[in-house]
Design a protein around this motif. Structure first.
Motif, PDB file in Angstrom:
ATOM      1  N   SER A  33      -7.523   4.916   0.310  1.00  0.00           N
ATOM      2  CA  SER A  33      -7.407   3.552  -0.202  1.00  0.00           C
ATOM      3  C   SER A  33      -6.128   3.442  -1.024  1.00  0.00           C
ATOM      4  O   SER A  33      -5.663   4.423  -1.608  1.00  0.00           O
ATOM      5  N   CYS A  34      -5.575   2.238  -1.058  1.00  0.00           N
ATOM      6  CA  CYS A  34      -4.306   2.065  -1.769  1.00  0.00           C
ATOM      7  C   CYS A  34      -4.557   1.948  -3.265  1.00  0.00           C
ATOM      8  O   CYS A  34      -5.666   1.663  -3.692  1.00  0.00           O
ATOM      9  N   PRO A  35      -3.528   2.146  -4.057  1.00  0.00           N
ATOM     10  CA  PRO A  35      -3.740   2.132  -5.518  1.00  0.00           C
ATOM     11  C   PRO A  35      -3.860   0.718  -6.099  1.00  0.00           C
ATOM     12  O   PRO A  35      -4.083   0.585  -7.292  1.00  0.00           O
ATOM     13  N   THR A  36      -3.744  -0.285  -5.282  1.00  0.00           N
ATOM     14  CA  THR A  36      -3.674  -1.707  -5.667  1.00  0.00           C
ATOM     15  C   THR A  36      -2.364  -2.014  -6.417  1.00  0.00           C
ATOM     16  O   THR A  36      -1.769  -1.122  -7.019  1.00  0.00           O
ATOM     17  N   CYS A  37      -1.957  -3.255  -6.317  1.00  0.00           N
ATOM     18  CA  CYS A  37      -0.763  -3.697  -7.046  1.00  0.00           C
ATOM     19  C   CYS A  37      -0.832  -5.208  -7.192  1.00  0.00           C
ATOM     20  O   CYS A  37      -1.879  -5.800  -6.938  1.00  0.00           O
ATOM     21  N   GLY A  38       0.270  -5.813  -7.597  1.00  0.00           N
ATOM     22  CA  GLY A  38       0.274  -7.257  -7.834  1.00  0.00           C
ATOM     23  C   GLY A  38       0.000  -8.081  -6.583  1.00  0.00           C
ATOM     24  O   GLY A  38      -0.241  -9.281  -6.682  1.00  0.00           O
ATOM     25  N   ARG A  39       0.044  -7.463  -5.414  1.00  0.00           N
ATOM     26  CA  ARG A  39      -0.232  -8.224  -4.179  1.00  0.00           C
ATOM     27  C   ARG A  39      -1.731  -8.292  -3.857  1.00  0.00           C
ATOM     28  O   ARG A  39      -2.124  -9.056  -2.994  1.00  0.00           O
ATOM     29  N   THR A  40      -2.527  -7.467  -4.537  1.00  0.00           N
ATOM     30  CA  THR A  40      -3.957  -7.386  -4.204  1.00  0.00           C
ATOM     31  C   THR A  40      -4.659  -8.673  -4.600  1.00  0.00           C
ATOM     32  O   THR A  40      -4.571  -9.103  -5.750  1.00  0.00           O
ATOM     33  N   LYS A  41      -5.359  -9.286  -3.650  1.00  0.00           N
ATOM     34  CA  LYS A  41      -6.042 -10.559  -3.940  1.00  0.00           C
ATOM     35  C   LYS A  41      -7.557 -10.447  -3.776  1.00  0.00           C
ATOM     36  O   LYS A  41      -8.254 -11.445  -3.853  1.00  0.00           O
ATOM     37  N   VAL A  69      -8.822   1.621   3.272  1.00  0.00           N
ATOM     38  CA  VAL A  69      -9.177   0.393   2.547  1.00  0.00           C
ATOM     39  C   VAL A  69      -7.929  -0.026   1.771  1.00  0.00           C
ATOM     40  O   VAL A  69      -7.575   0.569   0.761  1.00  0.00           O
ATOM     41  N   MET A  70      -7.245  -1.037   2.292  1.00  0.00           N
ATOM     42  CA  MET A  70      -5.936  -1.391   1.741  1.00  0.00           C
ATOM     43  C   MET A  70      -5.978  -2.788   1.124  1.00  0.00           C
ATOM     44  O   MET A  70      -6.729  -3.661   1.561  1.00  0.00           O
ATOM     45  N   GLY A  71      -5.118  -2.984   0.144  1.00  0.00           N
ATOM     46  CA  GLY A  71      -5.204  -4.198  -0.654  1.00  0.00           C
ATOM     47  C   GLY A  71      -4.567  -5.435  -0.079  1.00  0.00           C
ATOM     48  O   GLY A  71      -4.911  -6.538  -0.465  1.00  0.00           O
ATOM     49  N   CYS A  72      -3.616  -5.301   0.836  1.00  0.00           N
ATOM     50  CA  CYS A  72      -2.933  -6.506   1.286  1.00  0.00           C
ATOM     51  C   CYS A  72      -2.469  -6.392   2.735  1.00  0.00           C
ATOM     52  O   CYS A  72      -2.444  -5.308   3.309  1.00  0.00           O
ATOM     53  N   VAL A  73      -2.109  -7.543   3.270  1.00  0.00           N
ATOM     54  CA  VAL A  73      -1.674  -7.552   4.667  1.00  0.00           C
ATOM     55  C   VAL A  73      -0.171  -7.275   4.799  1.00  0.00           C
ATOM     56  O   VAL A  73       0.347  -7.174   5.900  1.00  0.00           O
ATOM     57  N   VAL A  74       0.514  -7.202   3.642  1.00  0.00           N
ATOM     58  CA  VAL A  74       1.960  -6.944   3.704  1.00  0.00           C
ATOM     59  C   VAL A  74       2.197  -5.487   4.118  1.00  0.00           C
ATOM     60  O   VAL A  74       2.859  -5.197   5.109  1.00  0.00           O
ATOM     61  N   ASN A  75       1.628  -4.603   3.336  1.00  0.00           N
ATOM     62  CA  ASN A  75       1.833  -3.185   3.622  1.00  0.00           C
ATOM     63  C   ASN A  75       0.587  -2.494   4.178  1.00  0.00           C
ATOM     64  O   ASN A  75       0.690  -1.419   4.748  1.00  0.00           O
ATOM     65  N   GLY A  76      -0.566  -3.127   3.948  1.00  0.00           N
ATOM     66  CA  GLY A  76      -1.823  -2.472   4.332  1.00  0.00           C
ATOM     67  C   GLY A  76      -1.863  -1.978   5.764  1.00  0.00           C
ATOM     68  O   GLY A  76      -2.078  -0.782   6.012  1.00  0.00           O
ATOM     69  N   PRO A  77      -1.633  -2.847   6.741  1.00  0.00           N
ATOM     70  CA  PRO A  77      -1.749  -2.400   8.132  1.00  0.00           C
ATOM     71  C   PRO A  77      -0.831  -1.233   8.451  1.00  0.00           C
ATOM     72  O   PRO A  77      -1.221  -0.289   9.122  1.00  0.00           O
ATOM     73  N   GLY A  78       0.396  -1.307   7.916  1.00  0.00           N
ATOM     74  CA  GLY A  78       1.340  -0.215   8.169  1.00  0.00           C
ATOM     75  C   GLY A  78       0.856   1.073   7.531  1.00  0.00           C
ATOM     76  O   GLY A  78       0.842   2.135   8.149  1.00  0.00           O
ATOM     77  N   GLU A  79       0.418   0.951   6.275  1.00  0.00           N
ATOM     78  CA  GLU A  79      -0.019   2.135   5.556  1.00  0.00           C
ATOM     79  C   GLU A  79      -1.317   2.693   6.148  1.00  0.00           C
ATOM     80  O   GLU A  79      -1.642   3.867   5.979  1.00  0.00           O
ATOM     81  N   ALA A  80      -2.069   1.819   6.816  1.00  0.00           N
ATOM     82  CA  ALA A  80      -3.359   2.248   7.380  1.00  0.00           C
ATOM     83  C   ALA A  80      -3.225   2.771   8.803  1.00  0.00           C
ATOM     84  O   ALA A  80      -4.200   3.143   9.427  1.00  0.00           O
TER      85      ALA A  80
HETATM   86  S1  SF4 Z   1      -1.428  -1.908   0.361  1.00  0.00           S
HETATM   87 FE1  SF4 Z   1      -0.675  -3.818  -0.498  1.00  0.00          FE
HETATM   88  S2  SF4 Z   1      -1.968  -4.133  -2.298  1.00  0.00           S
HETATM   89 FE2  SF4 Z   1      -2.182  -1.981  -1.757  1.00  0.00          FE
HETATM   90  S3  SF4 Z   1      -0.632  -0.988  -3.005  1.00  0.00           S
HETATM   91 FE3  SF4 Z   1       0.282  -1.344  -0.993  1.00  0.00          FE
HETATM   92  S4  SF4 Z   1       1.361  -3.297  -1.265  1.00  0.00           S
HETATM   93 FE4  SF4 Z   1      -0.094  -3.142  -2.993  1.00  0.00          FE
END
Ligand code: SF4
Length: 351
Positions: free
Chosen positions: A263-271, A296-307
């Motif tokens: 899971s991502c660490p969350t950041c200002g993009r997490t909604k 389990v990722m926080g946003c659609v900006v980076n989440g899909p790529g990171e996942a």
């Molecule tokens: S996946 Fe999105 S919300 Fe989670 S840390 Fe990365 S940029 Fe922030």
């Protein structure tokens, strides 16, 4: 010796040493005399993945209780004895699959011999344990304080006492709450004997500090090929010890199976409430017998790529999330339905 070369020791229906899978242990914190409470705790620990359980045997009543406890559990039971050799003998007679003693506090040689004779008669291994906190005075003086060298010498002295009594069905454990000293002691002893090593960081503290100290200490030793069975000691629920032990082994590639949650660490993009969701997902997947990675990722900006590395994942949006498989978006799901959607996907995985 590295774990592939250590002696194989049989503890009930389980074998450790000689490259056998590293067994996860824990210790009950119920009163062993209370059979029902102890059995309940052991069964819960078994379900969580505990493979060998240790119970304190401070009284004759506790030694007697082992007989009944053994009938109701499915994993080997180790009786933990201090001071009174008669408790060790009774524990063996009542079905203990291994006993843990410190020959240094059992008393004179004849008492240790009586325990060894009984262990030999029943084919029960002895775990010879020493603890930095009770290092003999002459070793403290010899090494100018409590040191790894002193702990090792103390452990090997105990081993030799039992070997000289004609018994080598042994497991060795050396404990120190000083992580670096503990690692050094294990490195030294693994060069000097081929008995399987029970490793752990003792008195490591509450769940947070205990998890960190254990992960660092056990992680280094295991990575170096040292350790045949492990216990994470926490001042907390023993179930937490099992979870941590499993994760340590999995992280080091020493154990396969089970769903890994990233899971991502969350950041200002997490909604969305990602922290709550990640915890729920971790609990939800615990009983699902798949060997895959869930993101389990926080946003659609980076989440899909990171996942992308994960087999399946979710990425949060505004009040909703995306279901992703192998980096490809599959569908949008309302935030409150994300957990259940993921659960259904996992339950139907491969169907
Ligand atoms: S996946 Fe999105 S919300 Fe989670 S840390 Fe990365 S940029 Fe922030």
């Amino acid at each position: 010796m590295k774990r592939e070369e250590t002696k194989v020791v049989h503890i009930g229906n389980r074998s450790i040493g000689g490259g056998n899978p590293i067994a996860i242990q824990s210790m009950t914190n119920t009163k062993t005399e209370d059979v029902q409470a102890t059995v309940e705790q052991i069964l819960a620990l078994e379900k969580a993945g505990c493979e060998i359980i240790r119970c304190a045997v401070p009284t004759m009543e506790a030694a007697e209780a082992l007989k009944e406890i053994k009938k109701q559990i499915h994993i080997p039971l180790v009786a933990d004895i201090h001071f009174d050799y008669r408790l060790a003998i009774k524990a063996i007679e009542n079905g203990a699959d291994k006993i843990r003693i410190n020959p240094g506090n059992i008393g004179d040689v004849s008492r240790v011999q009586a325990v060894v004779n009984k262990a030999k008669e029943y084919g029960v291994p002895i775990r010879v344990g020493v603890n930095s906190g009770s290092l003999e005075k002459h070793l403290v003086e010899k090494y100018g304080g409590v040191t790894a060298e002193g702990i090792v010498e103390s452990a090997l002295d105990k081993v030799h006492i039992i070997e000289n009594m004609g018994y080598d069905n042994l497991v060795v454990s050396i404990k120190s709450s000083d992580v670096l000293m503990c690692i050094k002691a294990h490195q030294l002893i693994s060069e000097q004997c081929n008995y399987p090593l029970h490793i752990g960081i003792t008195e490591s503290g509450t769940v947070l500090s205990g998890n960190i100290k254990s992960s660092v200490g056990l992680g280094i030793m295991l990575y170096e090929g040292i350790g045949d069975t492990i216990r994470v000691s926490l001042t907390g629920d023993p179930l937490e010890e099992i979870k941590t032990a499993k994760l340590i082994l999995k992280t080091l590639g020493l154990r396969k199976g089970g769903i890994e949650v990233v899971s991502c660490p969350t950041c200002g993009r997490t909604k969305i409430d990602l922290i709550g969701l990640a915890n729920q997902v971790e609990n939800m997947v615990a009983d699902i017998p798949l060997d895959i990675k869930v993101a389990v990722m926080g946003c659609v900006v980076n989440g899909p790529g990171e996942a992308k590395e994960a087999d399946i994942g979710i990425a949060g949006g505004i009040g909703e999330g995306l279901l992703i498989k192998k980096g490809e978006m599959v569908k949008k799901v309302k935030e409150e339905e994300l957990l259940e959607t993921l659960r259904q996907e996992l339950l139907n995985w491969g169907k």
